[in-house]
Each structure stands twice: as C-alpha cells, then as structure tokens.
Scaffold this active site. Structure first.
Site, mmCIF file in Angstrom:
data_model
loop_
_atom_site.group_PDB
_atom_site.id
_atom_site.type_symbol
_atom_site.label_atom_id
_atom_site.label_comp_id
_atom_site.label_asym_id
_atom_site.label_seq_id
_atom_site.Cartn_x
_atom_site.Cartn_y
_atom_site.Cartn_z
ATOM 1 N N ASP A 65 0.740 -1.011 3.188
ATOM 2 C CA ASP A 65 1.790 -0.070 3.522
ATOM 3 C C ASP A 65 3.128 -0.557 2.972
ATOM 4 O OD1 ASP A 65 2.676 2.250 4.909
ATOM 5 O OD2 ASP A 65 3.556 0.935 6.416
ATOM 6 N N THR A 98 6.157 5.772 1.087
ATOM 7 C CA THR A 98 7.168 4.723 0.950
ATOM 8 C C THR A 98 7.017 3.981 -0.380
ATOM 9 O OG1 THR A 98 5.753 3.239 2.227
ATOM 10 C CG2 THR A 98 7.460 4.376 3.416
ATOM 11 N N THR A 99 5.778 3.718 -0.775
ATOM 12 C CA THR A 99 5.573 2.996 -2.028
ATOM 13 C C THR A 99 6.036 3.842 -3.211
ATOM 14 O OG1 THR A 99 3.601 2.109 -0.968
ATOM 15 C CG2 THR A 99 3.884 1.621 -3.289
ATOM 16 N N ASP A 400 1.056 6.870 9.426
ATOM 17 C CA ASP A 400 1.413 7.620 8.214
ATOM 18 C C ASP A 400 0.816 9.012 8.267
ATOM 19 O OD1 ASP A 400 2.493 5.240 7.402
ATOM 20 O OD2 ASP A 400 1.362 5.084 5.522
HETATM 21 P P1 ADP Z 1 2.679 5.698 -0.555
HETATM 22 O O1 ADP Z 1 3.238 4.557 0.220
HETATM 23 O O2 ADP Z 1 3.614 6.169 -1.609
HETATM 24 O O3 ADP Z 1 2.140 6.777 0.289
HETATM 25 P P2 ADP Z 1 -0.060 5.223 -1.257
HETATM 26 O O4 ADP Z 1 -0.676 3.919 -1.576
HETATM 27 O O5 ADP Z 1 -0.419 5.887 0.001
HETATM 28 O O6 ADP Z 1 1.492 5.048 -1.371
HETATM 29 O O7 ADP Z 1 -0.402 6.189 -2.478
HETATM 30 C C1 ADP Z 1 0.039 7.499 -2.521
HETATM 31 C C2 ADP Z 1 -0.380 8.151 -3.819
HETATM 32 O O8 ADP Z 1 -1.805 8.156 -3.934
HETATM 33 C C3 ADP Z 1 0.060 9.595 -3.845
HETATM 34 O O9 ADP Z 1 0.507 9.912 -5.142
HETATM 35 C C4 ADP Z 1 -1.215 10.329 -3.513
HETATM 36 O O10 ADP Z 1 -1.214 11.654 -4.010
HETATM 37 C C5 ADP Z 1 -2.244 9.474 -4.196
HETATM 38 N N1 ADP Z 1 -3.594 9.675 -3.670
HETATM 39 C C6 ADP Z 1 -3.992 9.603 -2.397
HETATM 40 N N2 ADP Z 1 -5.309 9.873 -2.283
HETATM 41 C C7 ADP Z 1 -5.757 10.115 -3.523
HETATM 42 C C8 ADP Z 1 -7.036 10.441 -4.083
HETATM 43 N N3 ADP Z 1 -8.116 10.577 -3.310
HETATM 44 N N4 ADP Z 1 -7.103 10.615 -5.392
HETATM 45 C C9 ADP Z 1 -6.020 10.452 -6.180
HETATM 46 N N5 ADP Z 1 -4.809 10.144 -5.728
HETATM 47 C C10 ADP Z 1 -4.661 9.980 -4.416
HETATM 48 MG MG MG Z 2 0.545 6.839 1.548
#
Ligand code: ADP
Ligand code: MG
Length: 554
Positions: A65, A98-99, A400
C-alpha cells in the site's frame, strides 16, 4: 554538494542558517521527490511487489500500500514530504490510488527536469501543466460511465480491483461481496456513505474464507455472571448510559454522615433505588442490556433470575454502534422508559473468536454478536486470516476497497482501469498541445508523457516490454477503443471494463489534481532556506514539510 551561501554580503540570515538557491535547489528538490516515486514504483498494479519495512526494534510491516509505505518510511527531505502529502490527500479523499498519484507526481517532475535542462523556465512549465490538467480533466469526465448505486456487479468489480495485487487478492471475490454489503448498509438517504458506520474487525487465525459480514456489530465483553443467558433470537435491547452500582459513601465531601444509623439509612435507600431501577429494566422486557458503568452483584443476580444478559462497562463506541444497529435509544434516565426505547436484534449470541495477542500467543476471546438486523444502519466486516501480518495487510486492502466503493456510490461515476484512463488522457492532452504553440506546448506534451508512466509501470511490473505495450495501448485508443487497458497477463490491450477492472472517477481525478499541484509547487521553488520554528497549518504531528532534517538532508 549544494552551494551554500553563508552570511554573504547581503545576507539577512543568521549565521547558522543554511540556504540553497536557484537551479541547485530545484534539482535537489526534484530528485528527492522523484526518489519517493521510485520507492513505490514496483508496488503498482496487479503484479506489483510488496515491501517489508523494519524499524529499529525489529517490528515488521509487509505492505503493498503506497500511503502505508510512505508514512512508515523515515523520510525527512522537505520536497519529498510534499510528494508524500499527495498520497495522504489521495488516502483521505478516496482511500485508493495512492501509488498511482505519487508516480504521476514524480513523473511530472522528471519530465520537467528535462525541459529545464533545455532552457525552459519553470514558470512556463507550470503554466503548461495547468493547461494540460484542464484538458485532462475534461477527457476524464468524458471517459466516465454513470452507474446505479445498486449495481452490485459493478460495485463488486470496483471492490475487487482495489484489492488486486494485495494479500487480499486470493479471496477477492468473497471479500468484494463483503465490502459491497458493508458499504451498501452505510448509504444514507442523501446518498452519502457514512464511513463510521462500517467497522472492520480483524482476527488472526482460520482462513480468509471464514471472513463474514455482520449486519450489526460486536461487543467484546463477556457476561459478568456465568449463569447469564448468552444466546437470543428476537432480542429486545436496552442501552443504558449509566451504571447499576450502589453509590459510594462520600465521607467528607458535601453532606457528612456522622453516625452509623444515618449511614445505614442511606445505604438502604440507595439499594432500594437501585432495585427499582433494575426492576424497571426487567419489566421493560429487555433481554440484553448494555451498561456504561459497572453492575452490582445483587443486580447481576436479579438479571440472571430474569433471564437477562447484562454487559457492563461497554465502551461508548460499542454502545453507539449497538444503538445504531438495533434502533435502541440511549437511555440515561429510566423514569420514562418505554418499550419504544428498546432496540431489536434478530440474533444476539456470544461467540468464541480465537484472537492472537500482539506477541502471537493464542488467547481465547469472546465477543457478543448483534446480528440479523434487517434495518441496521451499520455493519461489521469480521476479517479472518492466517497470521497477524497477513490479516493486517488484508485489512489495508479492505479499507482501500471500502473507499472506492463508497466513492463510486456517492459520485455515481466510474472509469475503466488498467491504464485505460492514462492512455486516453495522454492522447487528449497531446491533441490539445498542437493548438498551443511556444514553450508551453512542450510542457503540455511532457504532461502527456508523464501520464503514460501509469500504463508503462503496469507493463514493467507485470514483466512486459513497456515500450511495446504502450505503443499497442495507444494505438487502441487512437482507434477509438476508449476502454482499452493493459492486460497484465499478455501485455497487450484488453477491454478493462469487460475484464472487470473498474475504478471510481474520483480516484483518477484526485490523483491528477494533487499530483499536478505538488509538482507545480516544487517547480516554483527556487530557494530552500533553513528556517527557525515554522508554524505550518495542519501540521500537528510534526511530520509534514518543514519538520525533520534541514533542507540539505534526505
Ligand atoms: P494504487 O495505490 O495506485 O491503487 P495499485 O497497486 O492498487 O496502486 O495499482 C492500481 C493500478 O492497477 C490501477 O491502474 C488499476 O487500474 C490497476 N489494476 C488493478 N487491477 C488490475 C487488473 N486486474 N488488471 C490490470 N490492471 C489492474
Ligand atoms: Mg490500489
């Protein structure tokens, strides 16, 4: 090392003040801010890796996270803190993304650095970014799709998307159902979600699959008397905001009691009063009574005889939640107690939950579950799973997930995820750049490039060639395929909506705004001066910008 102007001819600073100015200050700030983005970069997306944080006493947090990482890390550079604030804003506004937000801020600074090297003034870059973000936000709104607040399928997809790549992923279908159930319970008449109405309680032990949703709440109190009944169906519930104890004789305070007879009379009257209070409670038809304070022994016995479960020293929070869940009034004065003041629960039951203490020693834990409340306005997710670290990380993912589902219900607007919005926005921004001309145009184009860091990182983190993946993805969007995202399995475009990768509009909108604001702020700085005590608004914990090491430290 930075050029330090100590007490130069025109200096008005004290001897000790450190100062870094001009390009050097900017370069230093940009690299510190970019370093923050680099730290979280590999955690992005469904194939993102986790990080292990260890403090000096050996405590460990394993997390994926973004905001948790940045908050736990020991970062003191002031510009780096400006970027960390981006993730905090994102956390407060939505709870997810957040990332992505931090990566965008870092990338906006990275491309700006190239432009500065080409001789473009930072203020032109900031102006270009403002143009670009306006275009980007319009394109984002156009990409958004309206949803219905009871479109469970989409809401579950949103909940699951927020959990992808986290410890919760393996059970994300079940957990997504629980999250949607919980958030739906907390929707108020004006369409907002009452986040306080959702409680997430985690108990290590058993498997994640044993997690469940309770349309009610838990009270972690065991009955004061072993013979009290502990299982009810269709229970009447009383929430009593006082205690059921005999008064202490206050010798010396106010009225002084001088002789024994007087003291006895006082005690008799006190006991009579308490007896009548207890009688009134029993006569009201209450089956379960939550009491703020203690319960005297004879009162306990009276409850046992009447088949009433009375729990003592129940916290304010628990009393509030039980009242909310059962519809009970919070009664402070029993004089006018009527059956209307009682709440109702389909099931009240004592359950054993094995909870681990902080050091991992097993300890039997009891809780009283108030469940089966069709009218309940609050809900509890009872989270189970493996060890404490596992369940903690799952809890972060659940938080989240609650955030995104709430945002989607409140705003009614969602987006395809998986890099689709970034690709679409980059295209729109590039197109708009053509009509601008001059130096700002370069900044607008750079903004488009920064947006593409999202899908590029997603491709990298899932082991695909970032350039190929981006070319293909951009081509799809160019061809009018607005929901095309990056398939983490193949690196090629897929329809993100069909694949169930859905995010609320607010995630991307907030990320855009706060990333641009932070990047612009850092670009405008051309002087870093070590100050005396600064009074920074809202900086109550001292961890914000301005705290920590001087401007030279990182
Ligand atoms: P954040 O802290 O930004 O939420 P995450 O590690 O949760 O970071 O990653 C979020 C990104 O991953 C977003 O761009 C989201 O659309 C993408 N994402 C989440 N699930 C999938 C999936 N099953 N396939 C492709 N991309 C995904
Ligand atoms: Mg996320």
């Amino acid at each position: 090392m930075a050029r330090q102007m100590r007490n130069g001819p025109l200096s008005v600073l004290s001897k000790e003040s450190q100062r870094t100015a001009g390009d050097e200050a900017r370069t230093m700030n940009i690299s510190a801010a970019r370093a923050v983005a680099e730290t979280v970069r590999t955690t992005l997306g469904p194939r993102g890796m986790d990080k292990m944080l260890v403090d000096s006493s050996g405590n460990v947090v394993v997390t994926n996270d973004g905001v948790t990482l940045l908050e736990e890390m020991d970062i003191t550079h002031p510009a780096a803190n400006l970027v960390i604030e981006v993730s905090q804003t994102q956390e407060e506004e939505v709870g997810d993304g957040t990332t992505s937000a931090v990566i965008l801020a870092g990338e906006l600074l990275s491309v700006a650095e190239d432009l500065i090297e080409q001789g473009i003034h930072p203020s032109s870059i900031v102006a270009g970014y403002q143009e670009a973000v306006t275009t980007a936000k319009t394109a984002l709104d156009e990409l958004a799709i309206e949803i219905d607040p009871d479109d469970t399928e989409t809401l579950e997809a949103i909940a699951a998307t927020a959990m992808t790549g986290k410890g919760a992923e393996r059970s994300k279908e079940l957990l997504a159902e629980l999250v949607v159930e919980a958030v739906t319970t907390a929707v108020r008449e004006d369409g907002t979600v009452d986040r306080d109405a959702i409680d997430v309680r985690s108990f290590p032990g058993r498997s994640v699959e044993d997690s469940r949703f309770i349309s009610g709440t838990l009270v972690d109190k065991k009955p004061p008397h072993p013979s009290m009944p502990t299982s009810f169906t269709d229970a009447n519930v009383l929430v009593y905001e006082d205690d059921l104890e005999l008064s202490e004789l206050e010798i010396g305070a106010g009225a002084t009691i001088t002789d024994v007879e007087q003291a006895d009379a006082f005690a008799d009257r006190d006991r009579e009063e308490l007896e009548s209070v207890v009688d009134r409670i029993v006569d009201s038809g209450a089956d379960v009574v939550l009491v703020d304070g203690g319960i005297d022994d004879f009162a306990q016995q009276r409850f046992v005889d009447a088949g009433v479960l009375a729990l003592r020293r129940v916290s304010d929070d628990h009393r509030r939640r039980v009242a909310g869940a059962t519809g009970a009034a919070r009664v402070g004065n029993l004089e006018r107690l009527t059956s209307d003041d009682l709440g109702h629960a389909g099931r009240v039951e004592r359950e054993m939950i094995r909870e681990l203490t902080h050091k991992g020693n097993a300890r039997a834990e009891q809780t009283t579950v108030f469940d089966d409340l069709p009218e309940s306005e609050i809900g509890t997710i009872l989270l189970r799973g493996g060890t404490e670290h596992v369940v903690d990380e799952i809890e972060r993912a659940i938080e989240d997930s609650i955030g995104v589902v709430s945002a989607a219900i409140e705003d009614g607007s969602v987006l395809p995820g998986a890099g689709a919005p970034e690709a679409e926005l980059a295209l729109a921004v590039r197109e708009a750049a053509g009509g601008i001309g001059g130096r700002e145009q370069l900044a607008v184009e750079a903004f488009a490039e920064a947006l593409e860091a999202g899908p590029r990182t997603l491709a990298e983190n899932s082991g695909h060639d970032a350039i190929d993946a981006l070319v293909e993805l951009t081509a799809s969007h160019d061809g009018g395929d607005r929901t095309a995202g990056l398939d983490p399995d193949t690196g090629s475009p897929f329809d993100a909506l069909e694949a169930g990768v859905v995010e609320p509009l607010r995630v991307k909108r907030t990320a855009l705004e706060s990333a641009v604001d932070a990047a612009s702020m850092i670009l405008r700085i051309d002087d870093v001066v070590a100050a005396g005590e600064l009074s920074t608004a809202g900086d109550d914990d001292g961890a914000g910008p301005g705290a920590g090491a001087g401007p030279m430290g990182m």
